[in-house]
Enzyme design. Structure first.
Site, PDB file in Angstrom:
ATOM      1  N   GLY A 153       0.821  -1.211   0.000  1.00 37.85           N
ATOM      2  CA  GLY A 153       0.000   0.000   0.000  1.00 37.85           C
ATOM      3  C   GLY A 153       0.849   1.253   0.000  1.00 37.85           C
ATOM      4  N   LEU A 213       1.260   3.676   2.210  1.00 40.96           N
ATOM      5  CA  LEU A 213       2.036   3.893   3.424  1.00 40.96           C
ATOM      6  C   LEU A 213       3.143   2.851   3.553  1.00 40.96           C
ATOM      7  CD1 LEU A 213       2.616   5.274   6.112  1.00 40.96           C
ATOM      8  CD2 LEU A 213       0.802   3.871   7.147  1.00 40.96           C
ATOM      9  N   ASP A 220      -0.750 -12.363   4.440  1.00 43.56           N
ATOM     10  CA  ASP A 220      -2.155 -12.039   4.675  1.00 43.56           C
ATOM     11  C   ASP A 220      -2.383 -12.044   6.187  1.00 43.56           C
ATOM     12  OD1 ASP A 220      -4.928 -11.985   4.956  1.00 43.56           O
ATOM     13  OD2 ASP A 220      -5.289 -13.374   3.303  1.00 43.56           O
ATOM     14  N   ALA A 266      -4.711  -2.887   5.901  1.00 43.23           N
ATOM     15  CA  ALA A 266      -6.081  -2.459   6.205  1.00 43.23           C
ATOM     16  C   ALA A 266      -6.975  -2.640   4.986  1.00 43.23           C
ATOM     17  CB  ALA A 266      -6.104  -0.990   6.637  1.00 43.23           C
ATOM     18  N   THR A 303      -9.448  -0.659   3.186  1.00 45.18           N
ATOM     19  CA  THR A 303      -9.733   0.785   3.181  1.00 45.18           C
ATOM     20  C   THR A 303     -10.778   1.208   2.157  1.00 45.18           C
ATOM     21  OG1 THR A 303      -7.869   1.172   1.670  1.00 45.18           O
ATOM     22  CG2 THR A 303      -7.423   1.340   4.036  1.00 45.18           C
ATOM     23  N   ASP A 308      -9.268   8.325  11.388  1.00 40.53           N
ATOM     24  CA  ASP A 308     -10.232   9.298  11.896  1.00 40.53           C
ATOM     25  C   ASP A 308     -11.668   8.779  11.830  1.00 40.53           C
ATOM     26  OD1 ASP A 308      -9.543   9.600   9.017  1.00 40.53           O
ATOM     27  OD2 ASP A 308     -11.209  11.005   9.004  1.00 40.53           O
ATOM     28  N   TYR A 315     -16.439   0.538   7.707  1.00 42.78           N
ATOM     29  CA  TYR A 315     -14.988   0.729   7.799  1.00 42.78           C
ATOM     30  C   TYR A 315     -14.597   1.244   9.179  1.00 42.78           C
ATOM     31  CZ  TYR A 315     -10.484   3.074   7.106  1.00 42.78           C
ATOM     32  OH  TYR A 315      -9.192   3.505   7.228  1.00 42.78           O
ATOM     33  N   LYS A 326     -12.381  -0.744  12.080  1.00 39.45           N
ATOM     34  CA  LYS A 326     -11.114  -0.167  12.559  1.00 39.45           C
ATOM     35  C   LYS A 326     -11.162   0.051  14.071  1.00 39.45           C
ATOM     36  CE  LYS A 326      -7.916   1.014  10.571  1.00 39.45           C
ATOM     37  NZ  LYS A 326      -6.642   0.289  10.324  1.00 39.45           N
ATOM     38  N   TRP A 351      -6.905  11.255   5.907  1.00 40.07           N
ATOM     39  CA  TRP A 351      -6.805  11.806   4.560  1.00 40.07           C
ATOM     40  C   TRP A 351      -5.441  11.506   3.912  1.00 40.07           C
ATOM     41  CZ3 TRP A 351      -9.588  17.098   3.526  1.00 40.07           C
ATOM     42  CH2 TRP A 351     -10.895  17.038   4.024  1.00 40.07           C
TER      43      TRP A 351
END
Length: 299
Positions: free
Chosen positions: A13, A15, A41, A73, A75, A115, A138, A142, A163
């Site tokens: 991903g 990040l 996984d 995640a 997302t 957030d 979602y 989380k 964001w």
């Protein structure tokens, strides 16, 4: 600073890729292994246990301190509304398995959250201790992942952010770059407010936190907030993207959320206070306009 060996589930991903890039920089004391979901996984308990065991053994043999930074995640916010079972598996069961494996091997865990665990109807930046109130599948999954990590007994920290955008994958900034080429004007919601966060900046912050943890100086507070400095609306961010491209920002037209109904409701206000991050002695992320400019300079 301690020499680190870091395992990053979710390494394919945006990040995860930035964490791997920073860890592989010349002269870095940080060694990063960042497997994507095809390789690791987080819903497969056996694979997770083996990966954490390998990290712990190899790190200690090489004189490094092992740390796991979980960037894995589910997302897809809208898709999660119809696939909450899968989202729960990745966002809640996965962290639970990771935390258990880290506990058994005495490996610290830094878990990235969002957030979306808040209701989004606030009027001041959210603090870590504010009441949760997720309104989407979602966000619920989380929040469940946070509970799983904190209740595991692991030496663990939760880092909420918001964001995200980066060079890899699909994100709002990359979408605006594409739409600037394809359309004369673009309508973007102007009644949702948050803090844009460049994944490269967040990656640096997470590795700084990992360094503190490895040195035995991890923050007393177990939930921290880390996002780009300042805040704006999606329309404000889109106009800033157009400006970076040398395009007229007025080509971005403001509109209301009600004009673009989505399966999952978006939070109207999701600004996160970075007071907890600063109090921990960690470097605050730069203001979001500076980060956005650096992103385009780096691209």
């Amino acid at each position: 600073m301690s020499r680190l060996a870091v395992l990053v589930p979710g390494g394919s991903g945006q990040l995860g890729r930035d964490l791997a890039a920073l860890g592989g920089a010349d002269g870095s004391d940080i060694e990063v292994r960042a497997p994507g979901s095809a390789e690791l996984d987080v819903t497969e308990a056996g694979a997770v246990v083996e990966a954490v065991a390998t990290l712990a053994t190899s790190a200690r043999e090489s004189g490094r301190v092992p740390v796991v930074i979980n960037a894995a995640a589910y997302t897809a916010v809208d898709a999660a509304e119809d696939d909450e079972e899968r989202a729960f598996a990745v966002n809640a069961d996965g962290p639970r398995v990771l935390a258990a494996a880290c506990t058994s091997r005495r490996v610290p865990l830094v878990h990235v959250s969002t957030d979306y665990v808040f209701s989004g109807d606030g009027d001041r930046p959210y603090e870590p201790d504010d009441a949760l109130g997720p309104r989407t599948a979602y966000g619920r999954t989380k929040a469940a992942g946070e509970d799983a990590v904190l209740g595991s007994g692991a030496q663990a920290w939760i880092v909420r952010t918001s964001w995200l955008y980066g060079a890899a994958g699909e994100n709002f900034v990359r979408t605006m770059v594409r739409l600037e080429r394809e359309r004369d004007t673009v309508s973007v919601v102007d009644d949702q407010r948050g803090s844009p966060t460049w994944t490269a900046d967040l990656a640096g912050g997470l590795l700084e936190l990992a360094g503190l943890v490895a040195a035995g100086e991890g923050p007393r507070r177990r939930i921290l907030h880390c996002s780009g400095g300042g805040d704006t609306t999606w329309c404000g961010l889109a106009r800033a993207v157009f400006a970076e491209l040398g395009a007229d920002p007025e080509r971005v037209r403001p509109c209301g959320t009600d004009e673009y109904p989505r399966p999952a409701p978006r939070p109207a206000y999701s600004v996160l206070s970075d007071a907890s991050w600063r109090e921990a002695g960690l470097t605050p992320l730069r203001p979001w306009p500076e980060a956005l400019h650096a992103f385009f300079q780096d691209s």
